[in-house]
Design an enzyme around this catalytic site. Structure first.
Site, mmCIF file in Angstrom:
data_model
loop_
_atom_site.group_PDB
_atom_site.id
_atom_site.type_symbol
_atom_site.label_atom_id
_atom_site.label_comp_id
_atom_site.label_asym_id
_atom_site.label_seq_id
_atom_site.Cartn_x
_atom_site.Cartn_y
_atom_site.Cartn_z
ATOM 1 N N ASP A 37 0.838 -1.206 0.000
ATOM 2 C CA ASP A 37 0.000 0.000 0.000
ATOM 3 C C ASP A 37 0.876 1.260 0.000
ATOM 4 O OD1 ASP A 37 -2.298 1.878 0.923
ATOM 5 O OD2 ASP A 37 -3.252 -0.080 0.821
ATOM 6 N N HIS B 89 -3.429 5.870 3.901
ATOM 7 C CA HIS B 89 -4.277 4.744 3.519
ATOM 8 C C HIS B 89 -3.727 3.419 4.038
ATOM 9 C CE1 HIS B 89 -6.028 1.774 0.642
ATOM 10 N NE2 HIS B 89 -7.088 2.573 0.690
ATOM 11 N N SER C 2 -11.274 -1.168 0.265
ATOM 12 C CA SER C 2 -9.927 -1.097 0.854
ATOM 13 C C SER C 2 -9.929 -1.475 2.319
ATOM 14 C CB SER C 2 -9.364 0.326 0.717
ATOM 15 O OG SER C 2 -8.987 0.602 -0.606
#
Length: 447
Positions: free
Chosen positions: A155, A187, A385
Site C-alpha cells: 500500500d 491509507h 480497501s
C-alpha cells in the site's frame, strides 16, 4: 401546545415518514403550563422556521426529476434549508429542512415516497470485527489473535502507530527508498489497523481481527495514493522473494487494497497484475485483494481482483449492528461481477463502511479530511480497501489455528463459512458475509 402542529404532521403523513423522523417530530411537542396562550403560536412559528432536520427524501422513480425540482424550490424559499446531494440511482436527495418546509413538501408534493432521518452511521472497527464474528475466537481454550503469522500490507506504507508497536517487523519502500516505516498518505496505515490494530490507544475499542499478527509494510504507492504497475509488481515479487530468504518467518498473507480499472487482454492470465498475484498464490501466500469501488454497476471488478485464484473482497454496510443481518446491505460503491472474463466475483464480503482505524498524523489524507479524525489516534474511512484487510486479519486467525492450511483451503473455508441472509446474486454478495467462527473448525483434521 408548543409543537402541536408537528403531531398533526406525523398523524397526516405517518406512512411517508420513517420511525426515527416521526420520533424526532413528536419530541418537538412541548405543553406550556406557565406561558400565556397568546404566545404559544409565536413560539411555535419560530420553532417551525428555525429547527433544522437532516433528511433523505425518496421520490417515486418515475417522478424523480419533478420531485427534485419541487424540493429545490421549497428549500430555496425557506431560510435554514439546504439541498445537498442527488442520488438518481435510488431516486433520493439529501437536505436540511425546517419543520415548516417539511410540512409544505409533504402537503404539496405527491411525488414523495418516503422521508428518512439522515442518521449518523458509523460501523466502528470494534463493531465491524464483532459483526464479522472475528472477535474473541477461541480454539483449544486459546484466543486466536494472529500471533505467529505475518501480513504484508502492500500500500502507501505504515506509520509506526502505538497500536502496532513492535509488530512492524519489515519495511520496504519502492517509492522513496526509505528504510524506516512511514506513511505519507495514510491509507496503508488505516489498512494495517483494519487487519491487526491492537487498540492499545483506545482501551480496547478499535481492535482488528488479528491484534498480535506481525506486519510487513510494502510501500508501492506515493503520497497521493497512486503508483505504477511496475512498483506494485515489485512489491509482490519482494514478498515472494522474502519467503524464499526467510523460510522460518514467512509472509503468510498479502493484503492489497489497490487496483486498476480492468481491461480485456483476451484471457485473464494475460493481465500482468493477475500474473504476479497468482505467482504469490502459487508460492503459498494467501492473497486478499479489494474488489474495487466502482459499483453498483456490473463488470466493475478491478485488476488484480478479477483473478480466479485470489480472494476478492467486497464491502458490506453492517449498519453498526453486530448481531443481526436483517439490515445489512452491500455498500453501493462495492464493485460487482462478473469479471470481464465472465468469472463470478467478489468471493466474499466484509465490513467496509465508516470503519475507524489507525491515523497517520500529518499524512496527505489526514490533512485533507481533518473531520475524519476520531479521538486523536484514529481515522474514519470507507471502501473495499477497508474490507480487504479485515479478511486478511481473519485469514491470520485461520493460519494461527492451522499453519498447514493452503491458500486454496483457506479460500474454500472462508466461502463455505459465510453468513447468507438473502437470496443473493453471487456477483454482488459473493459467497456471503464473512463469519470467522464458522470458517475456523473446532478441531484440526490432519487426514
Amino acid at each position: 401546545m408548543f409543537g402541536y402542529s408537528m403531531i398533526q404532521t406525523v398523524r397526516n403523513y405517518s406512512k411517508q415518514l420513517d420511525r426515527s423522523l416521526r420520533d424526532d417530530l413528536i419530541h418537538l411537542y412541548r405543553p406550556f403550563k406557565y406561558t400565556p396562550c397568546f404566545l404559544h403560536g409565536l413560539f411555535e412559528r419560530k420553532l417551525m422556521r428555525k429547527k433544522k432536520l437532516s433528511v433523505i427524501v425518496q421520490f417515486q422513480p418515475e417522478a424523480y426529476e419533478d420531485g427534485c425540482q419541487q424540493i429545490a424550490e421549497i428549500t430555496k424559499k425557506h431560510k435554514n434549508n439546504k439541498l445537498y446531494h442527488y442520488y438518481n440511482r435510488v431516486s433520493c436527495c439529501t437536505a436540511d429542512m425546517t419543520p415548516d418546509s417539511l410540512e409544505e413538501m409533504l402537503s404539496t408534493c405527491n411525488h414523495v415516497k418516503k422521508v428518512y432521518k439522515n442518521k449518523e452511521v458509523q460501523a466502528l472497527l470494534d463493531v465491524a470485527v464483532e459483526s464479522a464474528k472475528a472477535k474473541q475466537v477461541f480454539r483449544n481454550n486459546t484466543a486466536l489473535t494472529g500471533k505467529g503469522t505475518k501480513i504484508a500490507i502492500i500500500d502507501t506504507g505504515i506509520y509506526p502507530h502505538q497500536d502496532l508497536s513492535g509488530r512492524i517487523t519489515d519495511f520496504v519502500d519502492f517509492i522513496n527508498n526509505r528504510t524506516e516505516p512511514y506513511d505519507d498518505n495514510g491509507h496503508g496505515t488505516h489498512c494495517a489497523g483494519d487487519a491487526a490494530g491492537d487498540a492499545s490507544a483506545s482501551d480496547g475499542k478499535y481492535m482488528g481481527p488479528a491484534p498480535k499478527a506481525n506486519l510487513a509494510g510494502v510501500k508501492v504507492l506515493n503520497k497521493m495514493g497512486s503508483g505504477t504497475l511496475d512498483t506494485i509488481m515489485q512489491g509482490v515479487e519482494w514478498c515472494i522473494q522474502y519467503n524464499e530468504d526467510h523460510p522460518t518467518t514467512p509472509i503468510d498473507i498479502i493484503s492489497m487494497s489497490l487496483g486498476s480499472e480492468a481491461q480485456s487482454y483476451g484471457e485473464e492470465d494475460r493481465d500482468p497484475m493477475v500474473q504476479i498475484v497468482e505467482e504469490a498464490w502459487k508460492s503459498g501466500i494467501t492473497v486478499c485483494v479489494a474488489a474495487g469501488n466502482s459499483g453498483p454497476d456490473p463488470q466493475t471488478i478491478s485488476s488484480p481482483g478479477l483473478s480466479d485464484r485470489v480472494i476478492t473482497v467486497g464491502a458490506l454496510d453492517d449498519r453498526t449492528t453486530a448481531n443481526t443481518r436483517r439490515d445489512d446491505e452491500v455498500a453501493s460503491f462495492s464493485s460487482r461481477g462478473p469479471t470481464l472474463y465472465g468469472e463470478i466475483k467478489p468471493d466474499i464480503l466484509a465490513p467496509g463502511v465508516d470503519i475507524i482505524s489507525l491515523r497517520s498524523p500529518n499524512s496527505y489524507l489526514d490533512r485533507l479530511q481533518k473531520s475524519n479524525r476520531v479521538d486523536g489516534d484514529y481515522y474514519i474511512m470507507s471502501g473495499t480497501s477497508m474490507a480487504t484487510p479485515i479478511i486478511a486479519g481473519v485469514v491470520s486467525l485461520m493460519k494461527q489455528h492451522n499453519p498447514d492450511l493452503t491458500a486454496d483451503e483457506i479460500k474454500e473455508r472462508l466461502k463455505s463459512g459465510t453468513d447468507i441472509w438473502v437470496d443473493r446474486d453471487e456477483n454482488v454478495y459473493g459467497a456471503g458475509y464473512v463469519n470467522a467462527e464458522q470458517s475456523i473448525p473446532q478441531q484440526i483434521n490432519h487426514n
